[in-house]
Write a protein that holds these residues in place. Structure first.
Motif, PDB file in Angstrom:
ATOM      1  N   VAL B  29       0.939  -1.042   0.179  1.00 54.17           N
ATOM      2  CA  VAL B  29      -0.052   0.015   0.000  1.00 54.17           C
ATOM      3  C   VAL B  29       0.896   1.142  -0.046  1.00 54.17           C
ATOM      4  CG1 VAL B  29      -1.373   1.418   1.564  1.00 54.17           C
ATOM      5  CG2 VAL B  29      -2.037  -0.830   1.071  1.00 54.17           C
ATOM      6  N   LEU B 191      -2.837  12.259   0.338  1.00 54.69           N
ATOM      7  CA  LEU B 191      -3.650  11.116   0.606  1.00 54.69           C
ATOM      8  C   LEU B 191      -2.806  10.443   1.655  1.00 54.69           C
ATOM      9  CD1 LEU B 191      -6.167   9.860   0.225  1.00 54.69           C
ATOM     10  CD2 LEU B 191      -4.988   8.406  -1.692  1.00 54.69           C
ATOM     11  N   LEU B 195      -3.704   9.660   5.430  1.00 56.90           N
ATOM     12  CA  LEU B 195      -4.375   8.252   5.674  1.00 56.90           C
ATOM     13  C   LEU B 195      -3.409   7.656   7.040  1.00 56.90           C
ATOM     14  CD1 LEU B 195      -6.576   6.788   4.474  1.00 56.90           C
ATOM     15  CD2 LEU B 195      -4.600   5.192   3.230  1.00 56.90           C
ATOM     16  N   LEU B 199      -4.941   7.237  10.648  1.00 56.69           N
ATOM     17  CA  LEU B 199      -5.413   5.928  11.229  1.00 56.69           C
ATOM     18  C   LEU B 199      -4.368   5.278  12.044  1.00 56.69           C
ATOM     19  CD1 LEU B 199      -6.693   4.402   7.903  1.00 56.69           C
ATOM     20  CD2 LEU B 199      -7.846   5.635   9.459  1.00 56.69           C
ATOM     21  N   ALA B 200      -3.025   5.757  12.009  1.00 55.14           N
ATOM     22  CA  ALA B 200      -2.011   5.184  12.901  1.00 55.14           C
ATOM     23  C   ALA B 200      -2.261   5.360  14.334  1.00 55.14           C
ATOM     24  CB  ALA B 200      -0.499   5.454  12.592  1.00 55.14           C
ATOM     25  N   ARG B 203      -5.797   3.693  15.618  1.00 52.73           N
ATOM     26  CA  ARG B 203      -5.799   2.404  15.546  1.00 52.73           C
ATOM     27  C   ARG B 203      -5.403   2.114  16.886  1.00 52.73           C
ATOM     28  NH1 ARG B 203      -2.284  -1.732  13.736  1.00 52.73           N
ATOM     29  NH2 ARG B 203      -3.281  -3.643  12.929  1.00 52.73           N
ATOM     30  N   GLN B 286     -11.590   3.968  13.449  1.00 50.92           N
ATOM     31  CA  GLN B 286     -10.643   3.982  12.451  1.00 50.92           C
ATOM     32  C   GLN B 286     -11.751   4.418  11.090  1.00 50.92           C
ATOM     33  OE1 GLN B 286      -7.721   1.099  11.255  1.00 50.92           O
ATOM     34  NE2 GLN B 286      -8.175   0.239  13.382  1.00 50.92           N
ATOM     35  N   GLN B 287     -12.679   4.081  11.147  1.00 51.01           N
ATOM     36  CA  GLN B 287     -13.840   4.367  10.332  1.00 51.01           C
ATOM     37  C   GLN B 287     -14.161   5.774  10.355  1.00 51.01           C
ATOM     38  OE1 GLN B 287     -17.626   2.024  10.406  1.00 51.01           O
ATOM     39  NE2 GLN B 287     -17.814   2.585   8.340  1.00 51.01           N
ATOM     40  N   GLU B 288     -14.427   6.245  11.571  1.00 52.81           N
ATOM     41  CA  GLU B 288     -14.653   7.694  11.624  1.00 52.81           C
ATOM     42  C   GLU B 288     -13.646   8.684  11.169  1.00 52.81           C
ATOM     43  OE1 GLU B 288     -17.259   8.152  15.824  1.00 52.81           O
ATOM     44  OE2 GLU B 288     -15.417   9.210  15.559  1.00 52.81           O
ATOM     45  N   PHE B 290     -11.180   7.657   8.978  1.00 51.21           N
ATOM     46  CA  PHE B 290     -11.197   7.513   7.463  1.00 51.21           C
ATOM     47  C   PHE B 290     -12.357   8.166   6.916  1.00 51.21           C
ATOM     48  CE2 PHE B 290     -12.630   5.036   3.485  1.00 51.21           C
ATOM     49  CZ  PHE B 290     -11.185   5.168   2.868  1.00 51.21           C
ATOM     50  N   MET B 291     -13.687   8.473   7.155  1.00 53.85           N
ATOM     51  CA  MET B 291     -14.557   9.387   6.781  1.00 53.85           C
ATOM     52  C   MET B 291     -14.098  10.957   6.867  1.00 53.85           C
ATOM     53  SD  MET B 291     -18.049   7.259   6.678  1.00 53.85           S
ATOM     54  CE  MET B 291     -18.662   7.291   8.226  1.00 53.85           C
ATOM     55  N   PHE B 294     -11.828  11.745   4.526  1.00 50.00           N
ATOM     56  CA  PHE B 294     -12.293  11.857   3.036  1.00 50.00           C
ATOM     57  C   PHE B 294     -13.012  13.152   3.000  1.00 50.00           C
ATOM     58  CE2 PHE B 294     -13.992   9.863  -0.644  1.00 50.00           C
ATOM     59  CZ  PHE B 294     -13.043   8.973  -0.687  1.00 50.00           C
TER      60      PHE B 294
END
Lengths: 371, 374
Positions: B29, B191, B195, B199-200, B203, B286-288, B290-291, B294
């Motif tokens: 990735v 990006l 990201l 996220l790190a 998480r 993480q979902q929050e 990520f969103m 975005f």
């Protein structure tokens, strides 16, 4: 498939989504934000192109030429340059996008019936704007030219082009963007929501619990999918409503056909997201892979904004397996062209295939994990 | 900073690197996906009009009408994909999307040409409005030139007139790729920064390991540095790799100096990391994260001038773009790549990047310790 278990899974997923109020909020906010931005901020309509003029003729004729640039509405004269050396500067710092250079001999040549030459120097770095600007300039200069040479006599040109634009008569960028945007929004939902759903269970260790229950894999996949189908359909309905009511995008086709196609595309996209989620087992990885596998193709290779016709053959070939491509041609076809299933048969078949493949993959990979 | 602090940061950075690079898929990735995305963007984001699929209905079928069609084809902008003598076929070709342009030459075209007042219909598919605008411009130009030649041939037009000689600087062949590929570099770096940072941190919070870090002697400041430093290194590496690919694979000439690019890149990365940290402070999962990411990333790309020209935006949005680091950085990369711009040309962009990075960093530094404690 047992209905009670299916409903239980769907309810669990729904509760989880609802409890995470912010995710839900974002799932509705993002599409609206994108719609507003694409609808209000973006335009491919190139106007007010910044033009600088180096007029070394300084005659009535040269001023008239500059005047016809200004009055066209496409150009804004941002400066009159004094010396040839200034041209470089004006283009280099982006002050002007193009410079019109009128030589000293301009009026003399024009008067004597010889061809008078004017130079147009464009900042070619933005090729798209430059190309459009060049076309406008060409039309303006040739209009000026015929006006001047034919002064006093009326000789019409023997041919003229009657330009017509079909489907999007005013060439409004909004009209072509908004229908395609629906495909992008759904890919985002798939990437943001479904791609995380199974990876999250793995990371939190709840997958073992789920595996220990008598729930069938089919019930897990379908059950988990259902709430997202609801969210996705709601988003599409809102997006379509905004497109019609606020942006006045024409809608010429069949609503039911659009709804059916949308459901199929949604199932495929969500299934694909879930497949990625189950295969990656990590949220960071799943989001990354989902971006590359669903969001980017929907953005780049679907014909949403970027014309597939101008791509190299490799990408053209790749775009054939991008489901969003067929869905975008469905939305554009139904919104703008008003065509029916007779024209969209191939795209419809692609939707059915996509839904089957997406769901199939999700179910297949999920079985492996639980066993 | 004390030596103990440096030691702690060093150990923490080492742990972060190990965590990021341990997994083969995460490595892919970090290192492969930017290259993949550059290839995708580089080829897909292309606005050049060549060989546009064109459907011809020539109802006149004379030497004159054929000459006009030839004039269209000779420019290279249009390619005839179908011919017919029934206008209904043209409608079908456009409906199915087999052709983007239709040319209809009416019966009696050649006759009207000598009498003056012939017309030819050029129909474009407006569902792709950018291509349609450009194709329409070309079509008008071709017909106008054809008309002028006809008029001159029969002596109806006096000699003289004005000739326009257009010349494009920086990108003589007007290839849109030269403008787009450098910009993709900027988009990818942003990006990556967002990201990995956001996220790190989140998480660790989600997995509960952040609590372990809290009871360690690590201060919030040290944690911030050790979380972002590895990402900065990776982002710089990606910047170099992707730029190299742009130069070697896409043959985008680099007119300027990488040294002009570097300070802007550092400020830009700093800003991206700060935004990432800020997102991590407002996200629990993480979902929050990520969103939220975005929600920041999408508008900042749309309002960056990446593909949608800023000059064409309404005034309000033009102002908004000034607060967008992506806009400033894209101006720098493009100017360095295509125009060979130097430090002096780019000072407003440097200033913009510095101000924005400073402001977001300040916010992140205030918020980060507070959310860690909470």
């Amino acid at each position: 498939m047992n209905r009670t278990r299916l409903v239980a899974i769907a309810r669990k997923e729904f509760l989880q989504i609802r409890r995470d109020a912010r995710s839900l909020y974002l799932a509705f906010m993002l599409p609206l934000l994108l719609l507003m931005l694409f609808g209000y901020a973006i335009s491919f309509d190139i106007r007010n192109i910044r033009l600088a003029v180096l007029d070394r003729s300084r005659t009535a004729a040269s001023r008239e030429l500059v005047e016809s640039f200004e009055s066209s509405g496409y150009f804004t004269v941002v400066g009159h340059l004094a010396r040839a050396a200034d041209v470089d500067r004006a283009l280099a710092d982006g002050h002007a996008k193009l410079v019109l250079v009128i030589p000293p001999s301009f009026a003399a040549h024009l008067g004597s019936g010889r061809a008078a030459e004017v130079q147009l120097l464009l900042d070619g770095s933005d090729a798209n704007t430059a190309t459009i600007a060049q076309n406008y300039a060409d039309a303006i200069v040739s209009g000026y030219s015929t006006r001047v040479t034919l002064r006093g006599r009326s000789v019409a040109l023997p041919v003229r082009a009657e330009n017509r634009v079909w489907y999007n008569e005013t060439l409004e960028s909004r009209n072509m963007i908004v229908p395609g945007l629906v495909a992008v929004i759904m890919s985002i939902i798939a990437a943001m929501l479904t791609a995380l759903t199974i990876a999250r269970e793995w990371e939190r260790g709840t997958m073992e619990q789920l595996a220990a229950t008598p729930v069938h894999r089919l019930e897990v996949v379908i059950g988990k999918l259902l709430p997202y189908v609801g969210i996705g359909l709601f988003d599409v309905a809102v997006a379509t409503g905004v497109a019609l009511v606020i942006f006045h995008v024409p809608f010429r086709g069949d609503v039911l056909l659009l709804a059916g196609m949308t459901l199929l595309f949604l199932l495929g996209a969500l299934g694909l997201g879930m497949f990625i989620s189950a295969a990656m087992k990590s949220q960071i990885l799943a989001t990354q892979v989902a971006m590359i596998a669903t969001f980017l193709p929907a953005l780049l290779l679907s014909g949403f904004i970027f014309s597939i016709g101008t791509m190299p053959w490799v990408l053209k070939a790749v775009s054939r397996v991008v489901a969003a491509r067929y869905y975008v041609s469905v939305t554009k076809g139904i919104f703008l062209k008003g065509v029916g299933l007779d024209v969209l048969a191939v795209d419809g078949l692609a939707m059915v295939l996509f839904a089957a493949v997406g769901l199939g993959l999700a179910i297949r990979v999920f079985r492996k994990e639980i066993a | 900073m004390s030596s103990g602090s440096l030691l702690r940061i060093r150990e923490m950075v080492r742990k972060e690197f190990r965590q990021l690079l341990r997994d083969r898929r995460t490595r892919a990735v970090i290192f492969v996906s930017p290259l993949l995305q550059l290839l995708m963007f580089g080829y897909a984001v292309n606005t050049d009009i060549r060989d546009t699929a064109t459907f011809v209905v020539d109802l006149d079928a004379t030497a004159a009408s054929r000459r006009l069609v030839d004039a269209f084809v000779a420019t290279g902008y249009f390619e005839v994909v179908g011919r017919s003598d029934r206008p209904a076929d043209l409608v079908r070709a456009l409906d199915h999307g087999h052709a983007l342009i239709g040319i209809e030459i009416p019966r009696g075209f050649a006759r009207d040409l000598t009498g003056g007042g012939a017309a030819v219909q050029v129909i474009v598919d407006g569902t792709e409005s950018n291509s349609a605008t450009i194709a329409q411009g070309y079509a008008s130009r071709i017909v106008r030139r054809f008309a002028l030649e006809q008029a001159a041939a029969v002596g109806a037009l006096p000699s003289g007139g004005v000739d326009l000689r257009a010349r494009a600087w920086y990108n003589p062949n007007l290839e849109s790729r030269a403008y787009n590929v450098p910009a993709v570099i900027g988009v990818l770096i942003m990006l990556m920064c967002l990201l990995l940072t956001a996220l790190a941190v989140v998480r660790e919070r989600e997995l509960g390991t952040l609590d372990q870090l809290m009871v360690s002697p690590l201060t919030p400041g040290e944690l911030m540095i050790s979380k972002t430093l590895p990402v900065a290194v990776i982002a710089l590496f990606d910047l170099a790799a992707v730029s190299l690919l742009a130069i070697v694979w896409f043959r985008i000439p680099m007119q300027g100096s990488p040294l002009v690019l570097l300070p802007a890149a550092l400020l830009y990365i700093l800003g991206g990391l700060a935004v990432g940290l800020l997102i991590s402070t407002v996200s629990r999962t993480q979902q929050e994260a990520f969103m939220s990411m975005f929600l920041f990333f999408q508008p900042s790309i749309i309002l960056s001038g990446f593909f949608y020209p800023i000059d064409s935006m309404p005034r309000f949005f033009r102002w908004v773009t000034l607060g967008n680091p992506v806009r400033h950085f894209l101006e720098v990369v493009r100017a360095v790549f295509l125009k060979g711009a130097g430090f002096i040309d780019l000072w407003p962009q440097y200033l913009g990047l510095a101000l924005l990075a400073g402001a977001v960093l300040w916010l992140a530094v205030i918020r980060f310790p507070r959310t860690m404690a909470g």
